[in-house]
Scaffold this motif. Structure first.
Motif, PDB file in Angstrom:
ATOM      1  N   ASP A   1      -1.863   0.300  -5.939  1.00 37.66           N
ATOM      2  CA  ASP A   1      -3.300   0.074  -5.865  1.00 37.66           C
ATOM      3  C   ASP A   1      -3.611  -1.246  -6.544  1.00 37.66           C
ATOM      4  O   ASP A   1      -2.786  -1.776  -7.308  1.00 37.66           O
TER       5      ASP A   1
ATOM      6  N   ARG B   1       0.823  -1.207   0.000  1.00 39.46           N
ATOM      7  CA  ARG B   1       0.000   0.000   0.000  1.00 39.46           C
ATOM      8  C   ARG B   1       0.857   1.258   0.000  1.00 39.46           C
ATOM      9  O   ARG B   1       0.582   2.216  -0.717  1.00 39.46           O
TER      10      ARG B   1
ATOM     11  N   THR C   1      -7.571   1.369  -1.424  1.00 37.33           N
ATOM     12  CA  THR C   1      -7.414   1.131  -2.855  1.00 37.33           C
ATOM     13  C   THR C   1      -6.497  -0.067  -3.121  1.00 37.33           C
ATOM     14  O   THR C   1      -6.303  -0.438  -4.269  1.00 37.33           O
TER      15      THR C   1
END
Length: 560
Positions: free
Chosen positions: A197, A177, A535
Motif C-alpha cells: 500500500d 499492488r 490503496t
C-alpha cells in the motif's frame, strides 16, 4: 508579464527564522528541535505542559466533491490563516504533510498555491523531516517480524492464509499492488500472496495521526491485528513483541513540525492519511497543540465534506475530543460547472446554466455540514481569474437560497488580504460563547452495519447499503468480538457521493455496496471498502515527476 509559478513565489519568500516564529507563540528554544533555519519539531515534553492553557477556536475547511479542475482547500486554509493574522488575531494553521506519491504523480506539490502557501515549499513536499520514512520503516518492520515469526516455527499458530498486514512504499507503484513473497526456497521464508500500500493508506499512519502521546502511540501499535490463527483468533503486534521497536522508530516523528506561511503565520504540518482510504486529517497532537497556542486554528479535512469532514467529526472528534466551532466549504465556479456536466476542456467558457445544475453538489455538502454535523458554515468561493461576473453572481445567489453566507476569496492572487472578508465571517460564526455540543452522524452504540447505513443514507444520499454473504459474516464476527463500538471509516471514490466516480452532482437513490471490510484495531476504526478504490495508486501517463528537476547549484524546479 507572466504569472510566477508556485515554486517561484515560494522561493522568493522572506521567511523568518523558525526560532522567531516559535518565540511569537511562546515556545522556548529548548522546546525546539531545528531542521535547518526554517523548520523545526516541537518537543513532546513541551506539548504535554500546554494543557493548562485555554483552547482557541477551531475552523474546519472542507469542500465540494473534488474535480479535475481543482478546488483549493489547502490554499484556502492558508489564505484564511493569513487573513486572520492580518485582522489582528493570533492564528495558526494545521495541515497534512504531502505524500511523495501524489507529488510525483498527479499533484506535483501540495503546500498550497499562489500567494497562499506554506514554506519552505520544496522541503515540505520532498521528505520534509522524514516522518513518512519513519512510518514506512515501522510498518515494514512489523511485516518482516510476522514472516520471521512464521519462518522460525510459528509459535503463535498464525494461519498463513490469513495474514492481513501489508508492506508500504511512499511512491505510486501499481506493479506492487499484488505480490508473492518468500520465493527462492526455505531459506527465504514461505511463499504467500501479499502486496504493498502507499504509506498514507497504512494503519500506522492512521495511528500516528490519532495518537495523543508516545504512550498512547505504543498502546495503539500493540493492538494492531496483523493476522488470525486457524481458530480465527486475532494475532496482534504486541503478540509479536513488535510494538516497542515500532514506537522507538516513530518517537522523533511524533513531534509536530513547525513551519510558516508566505506571510509568516505559524503552521503545524504533521501526518497525512488519505481521506478516501483513511481518515484524512492531520495529527491530533498538532491540532491540539495549536489550539493551546493560538486564538484561531484553521485545519483542513481531505476531499469533500462527505469524506474528510465526516471522518473528522465521527472518528477524530470521538477519539480526541476535538470539535470544530465553524466550517468553511470551498467551492469554485469551475468545479460546479463540471458537476453540472461540462467537459474539462470546456470549463473556461461561461456557462451559468451548467453552474446552476452543479449547485446540487454544493447544496448537499451545505446540508451535510450544517444539518448532519451541526456546524455553522460559510461557503468560500475560491475566485479564479477566468470566472465571469455572471457566473459568480449566480453562485452567490444560489448559495444565498441555501441559507448560508457565501464570500468571494482571492487569496491565491492576493494572499491574506484577499481572504479578509472570509476571515470576518469565520470570526462571526465562531462567536464569543462556548462551543456547541458535538453532533455525530451515528450513535456510538449502533452496530457497524447501522453506522455504515447512516453514513450512506444521511451523507451520500443513498437508498441503502448492500454486502456479500461473506462480508456480512465478517461484520457479524467483528461485532461479536467487541469491535462494533468502533466508528466506521469508509474507503470510496472521492469524486462522487456514490461509489461510481462518473456520477457527478448529487446522485440519489443509489446503493452503496460494501466490497471488503478491514479491521484497524490500533486506529480504532473499521474500514468499509466500497466500490473500486486503490490503496496503492498508479502514476498517470505523464507523471509530475517528469517535470521536477534540480539545478547544479541545488535549486529545485517543477513543483507546482
Amino acid at each position: 508579464m507572466a504569472t510566477p509559478s508556485n515554486i517561484e513565489i515560494a522561493q522568493a519568500a522572506r521567511m523568518r527564522p523558525i526560532d522567531e516564529v516559535a518565540a511569537g507563540l511562546g515556545i522556548p528554544d529548548d522546546a525546539l528541535v531545528p531542521y535547518g533555519r526554517y523548520k523545526a519539531k516541537i518537543s513532546l515534553p513541551f506539548l504535554a505542559r500546554l494543557g493548562h492553557r485555554p483552547r482557541g477556536r477551531l475552523v474546519l475547511v472542507t469542500a465540494v466533491s473534488p474535480t479535475p479542475a481543482g478546488e483549493g482547500k489547502t490554499t484556502t486554509t492558508v489564505g484564511l490563516g493569513d487573513a486572520l493574522t492580518r485582522l489582528g488575531e493570533r492564528a495558526m494553521i494545521c495541515l497534512r504533510e504531502p505524500a511523495l506519491g501524489p507529488v510525483f504523480g498527479m499533484k506535483g506539490g501540495a503546500a498550497g498555491g499562489g500567494y497562499a502557501q506554506v514554506v519552505p515549499m520544496e522541503d515540505i513536499n520532498l521528505h520534509f523531516t522524514g516522518d513518512f520514512a519513519a512510518i514506512g520503516v515501522a510498518t515494514n518492520l512489523l511485516a518482516a517480524m510476522i514472516d520471521n515469526h512464521i519462518h522460525h516455527g510459528n509459535a503463535l499458530g498464525i494461519d498463513v492464509r490469513r495474514v492481513t498486514w501489508r508492506r508500504v512504499l511512499d511512491v505510486n507503484d501499481r506493479a506492487l499492488r499484488d505480490t508473492v513473497t518468500g520465493l527462492g526456497g526455505p531459506g527465504n521464508g514461505y511463499p504467500r500472496e501479499s502486496g504493498f500500500d502507499i504509506v498514507v493508506a497504512s494503519e500506522v499512519m492512521a495511528i500516528f495521526c490519532l495518537a495523543t502521546s508516545l504512550a498512547d502511540l505504543k498502546q495503539r501499535l500493540g493492538r494492531i491485528v496483523v493476522a488470525r490463527t486457524r481458530e480465527r483468533r486475532p494475532v496482534t503486534a504486541a503478540d509479536l513483541e513488535a510494538h516497542g521497536a515500532m514506537a522507538a522508530i516513530l518517537r522523533d516523528a511524533l513531534a509536530p513540525n513547525l513551519v510558516q506561511t508566505l506571510e509568516n503565520t505559524p503552521a503545524l504540518v504533521h501526518g497525512g492519511p488519505f481521506a478516501n482510504i483513511a481518515h484524512g486529517c492531520n495529527s491530533v497532537l498538532a491540532t491540539d497543540a495549536a489550539l493551546h497556542l493560538a486564538e484561531y486554528v484553521v485545519t483542513e479535512a481531505g476531499f469533500g465534506a462527505d469524506l474528510g469532514a465526516e471522518k473528522f467529526v465521527d472518528i477524530v472528534g470521538r477519539a480526541s475530543g476535538l470539535h470544530a466551532d465553524a466550517a468553511v466549504i470551498v467551492a469554485t465556479v469551475r468545479a460546479l460547472k463540471y458537476h453540472g456536466g461540462v467537459a474539462l476542456a470546456d470549463l473556461p467558457v461561461e456557462d451559468v446554466a451548467a453552474l446552476e445544475r452543479g449547485m446540487a453538489n454544493l447544496e448537499r455538502h451545505i446540508r451535510t455540514v450544517r444539518d448532519v454535523y451541526g456546524l455553522p458554515c460559510v461557503v468560500a468561493i475560491n475566485r479564479r481569474a477566468d470566472d465571469t461576473d455572471a457566473e459568480v453572481s449566480a453562485l452567490l445567489a444560489a448559495v444565498g437560497r441555501s441559507g448560508v453566507a457565501a464570500v468571494e476569496a482571492r487569496h491565491f492572487a492576493e494572499g491574506g488580504a484577499g481572504a479578509e472578508d472570509l476571515a470576518r465571517e469565520v470570526i462571526r460564526l465562531c462567536g464569543d460563547g462556548p462551543a456547541s455540543a458535538p453532533v455525530y452522524t451515528y450513535d456510538d452504540d449502533a452496530t457497524l452495519w447501522e453506522k455504515m447505513r447512516a453514513i450512506a443514507t444521511r451523507v451520500y444520499g443513498a437508498a441503502d447499503i448492500t454486502a456479500s454473504t461473506a462480508v456480512r459474516a465478517q461484520l457479524r464476527r467483528l461485532q461479536d468480538e467487541g469491535y462494533g463500538r468502533y466508528p466506521v471509516c469508509v474507503a470510496k471514490t472521492q469524486y462522487s457521493f456514490s461509489t461510481d466516480p462518473r456520477l457527478r452532482g448529487a446522485p440519489t437513490g443509489h446503493v452503496v455496496d460494501i466490497r471488503e471490510v478491514r479491521l484497524a484495531a490500533g486506529a480504532e476504526f473499521v474500514v468499509m471498502v466500497c466500490g473500486e478504490i486503490m490503496t496503492m495508486p498508479g502514476l498517470p501517463e505523464r507523471p509530475a515527476a517528469a517535470s521536477i528537476d534540480v539545478t547544479d547549484d541545488g535549486r529545485i524546479s517543477g513543483l507546482f
